[in-house]
Design an enzyme around this catalytic site. Structure first.
Site, PDB file in Angstrom:
ATOM      1  N   ASP A 107       0.839  -1.215   0.000  1.00  7.12           N
ATOM      2  CA  ASP A 107       0.000   0.000   0.000  1.00  7.12           C
ATOM      3  C   ASP A 107       0.864   1.251   0.000  1.00  7.12           C
ATOM      4  O   ASP A 107       0.620   2.197  -0.753  1.00  7.12           O
ATOM      5  CB  ASP A 107      -0.904   0.034   1.245  1.00  7.12           C
ATOM      6  CG  ASP A 107      -2.035  -0.967   1.131  1.00  7.12           C
ATOM      7  OD1 ASP A 107      -2.199  -1.551   0.039  1.00  7.12           O
ATOM      8  OD2 ASP A 107      -2.727  -1.181   2.144  1.00  7.12           O
ATOM      9  N   ASP A 163      11.064  -7.230   2.031  1.00  8.39           N
ATOM     10  CA  ASP A 163      11.158  -7.306   3.493  1.00  8.39           C
ATOM     11  C   ASP A 163      12.646  -7.337   3.844  1.00  8.39           C
ATOM     12  O   ASP A 163      13.367  -8.256   3.445  1.00  8.39           O
ATOM     13  CB  ASP A 163      10.459  -8.587   3.968  1.00  8.39           C
ATOM     14  CG  ASP A 163      10.529  -8.769   5.476  1.00  8.39           C
ATOM     15  OD1 ASP A 163      11.323  -8.074   6.138  1.00  8.39           O
ATOM     16  OD2 ASP A 163       9.793  -9.635   5.994  1.00  8.39           O
ATOM     17  N   VAL A 164      13.115  -6.340   4.593  1.00  8.48           N
ATOM     18  CA  VAL A 164      14.563  -6.247   4.856  1.00  8.48           C
ATOM     19  C   VAL A 164      15.102  -7.378   5.736  1.00  8.48           C
ATOM     20  O   VAL A 164      16.312  -7.556   5.837  1.00  8.48           O
ATOM     21  CB  VAL A 164      14.969  -4.890   5.487  1.00  8.48           C
ATOM     22  CG1 VAL A 164      14.817  -3.763   4.508  1.00  8.48           C
ATOM     23  CG2 VAL A 164      14.226  -4.630   6.790  1.00  8.48           C
ATOM     24  N   THR A 181       4.842  11.297  11.535  1.00  7.08           N
ATOM     25  CA  THR A 181       4.777  10.323  10.435  1.00  7.08           C
ATOM     26  C   THR A 181       3.629   9.348  10.752  1.00  7.08           C
ATOM     27  O   THR A 181       3.138   9.329  11.879  1.00  7.08           O
ATOM     28  CB  THR A 181       6.081   9.500  10.322  1.00  7.08           C
ATOM     29  OG1 THR A 181       6.185   8.674  11.498  1.00  7.08           O
ATOM     30  CG2 THR A 181       7.314  10.382  10.204  1.00  7.08           C
ATOM     31  N   LYS A 213      17.434   0.320  18.689  1.00  2.00           N
ATOM     32  CA  LYS A 213      18.077   1.548  18.211  1.00  2.00           C
ATOM     33  C   LYS A 213      19.444   1.755  18.874  1.00  2.00           C
ATOM     34  O   LYS A 213      20.363   2.293  18.271  1.00  2.00           O
ATOM     35  CB  LYS A 213      17.164   2.757  18.451  1.00  2.00           C
ATOM     36  CG  LYS A 213      15.856   2.693  17.659  1.00  2.00           C
ATOM     37  CD  LYS A 213      16.102   2.673  16.153  1.00  2.00           C
ATOM     38  CE  LYS A 213      14.806   2.763  15.372  1.00  2.00           C
ATOM     39  NZ  LYS A 213      15.008   2.758  13.919  1.00  2.00           N
ATOM     40  N   TYR A 224      12.164  -1.432  21.405  1.00  2.00           N
ATOM     41  CA  TYR A 224      12.496  -0.410  20.400  1.00  2.00           C
ATOM     42  C   TYR A 224      13.822   0.280  20.751  1.00  2.00           C
ATOM     43  O   TYR A 224      14.705   0.426  19.896  1.00  2.00           O
ATOM     44  CB  TYR A 224      11.357   0.611  20.348  1.00  2.00           C
ATOM     45  CG  TYR A 224      11.532   1.676  19.302  1.00  2.00           C
ATOM     46  CD1 TYR A 224      11.336   1.400  17.960  1.00  2.00           C
ATOM     47  CD2 TYR A 224      11.886   2.977  19.659  1.00  2.00           C
ATOM     48  CE1 TYR A 224      11.494   2.378  16.997  1.00  2.00           C
ATOM     49  CE2 TYR A 224      12.041   3.964  18.709  1.00  2.00           C
ATOM     50  CZ  TYR A 224      11.843   3.665  17.376  1.00  2.00           C
ATOM     51  OH  TYR A 224      11.998   4.641  16.427  1.00  2.00           O
TER      52      TYR A 224
END
Ligand SMILES: NC(=O)c1ccc[n+]([C@@H]2O[C@H](COP(=O)([O-])OP(=O)(O)OC[C@H]3O[C@@H](n4cnc5c(N)ncnc54)[C@H](O)[C@@H]3O)[C@@H](O)[C@H]2O)c1
Length: 247
Positions: A37, A57-58, A182, A151, A147
């Site tokens: 999408d 897909d990484v 975003t 990072k 998360y």
């Protein structure tokens, strides 16, 4: 200066703003993103011959190699890589299970490694990589155990890559965005969260994806030719600040 840049997660948010900016500076851009999408939307906004959009897909090494084959065929060896693909979750430590922890690390950290290794091996001598980290990779922000860990790992990976690849003329840096408006953040932050974040940011506002894209462009370009292994915060002063005066 311009060249061929690969942008993972380039179909939305920060990656998309970066694709748009690089194209305006004459770069050729290959976008690798897993969302059909988002890619369709990007296709509508990034019309032009200098952009290639590949559903990838990484975390899938074979798919990344195939996408890079396509990218190289279209625009030649890559000069730049922007690792912007990522997901975010806000879950308390005690409620985070190993499955969620693994999923976030798999996409944000292992995925960035897979894309970086495959792209760097295709670079001629000379190139630039920008990893999109986060202020949550340096600070213990509540709800960011997976998360933030992903990072934090990305920040360390950036420094190791900079140390090893510098002799080949490949610079590796990171940007550390604070909250940026975003689709990812619109899903993650409710009104209360936005109030808490704004109170902690000296500039008292969220950033725009274009403001992060500008920093990424600087790090990719000749203007950043002696900047290597650096983590550039784009956060309205969040990382710098201690106590703030109330409004
Ligand atoms: N928005 C923020 O406030 C903020 C703050 C700090 C860091 N970041 C980081 O910036 C990067 C971009 O985030 P954004 O806010 O633009 O989010 P976004 O959701 O708008 O864009 C992320 C893109 O990554 C893609 N993606 C996700 N998993 C993927 C996978 N496995 N393979 C390929 N593509 C995949 C998504 O399809 C999406 O298009 C992320 O790494 C995020 O962690 C964002």
């Amino acid at each position: 200066m311009s060249g061929h840049a690969v942008i993972t997660g380039g179909a939305s948010g920060i990656g998309l703003a970066t694709a748009r900016l690089l194209l305006s500076f004459g770069w050729q851009v290959s976008v690798l993103d897993q969302s059909r999408d988002a890619l369709a939307g990007a296709d509508r906004t990034l019309r032009g011959e200098e952009v290639l959009l590949v559903e990838t897909d990484v975390t899938d090494e074979e798919a990344v190699e195939e996408a890079l084959d396509e990218a190289e065929e279209a625009f030649g060896p890559p000069f730049g890589l922007v690792n912007a693909a990522g997901i975010a979750r806000d879950v308390p430590f005690e409620e985070t299970d190993a499955e969620l922890f693994r999923q976030v690390l798999e996409i944000n950290l292992t995925g960035a490694f897979i894309a970086a290794k495959a792209t760097v091996l295709r670079m001629a001598d000379g190139g630039a990589v920008v990893n999109v980290g986060s202020v949550s990779g340096l600070r213990g922000n509540a709800g960011r155990v997976a998360y933030g860990a992903s990072k934090g790992g990305l920040i360390t990976m950036t420094k190791v890559m900079a140390a090893e690849l510098g002799p080949r003329g490949i610079r590796v840096n990171a940007v550390l965005p604070g909250p940026i408006d975003t689709p990812l953040v619109r899903e993650l932050h409710d009104a209360e969260q936005r109030r808490i974040w704004r109170e902690r940011i000296p500039q008292r506002r969220y950033g725009e994806p274009e403001e992060v894209a500008a920093a990424i462009h600087f790090l990719l370009s000749e203007a950043g030719s002696y900047v290597n292994g650096h983590c550039l915060s784009v956060d309205g002063g969040f990382l710098a600040a201690g106590i703030l005066r109330p409004d």
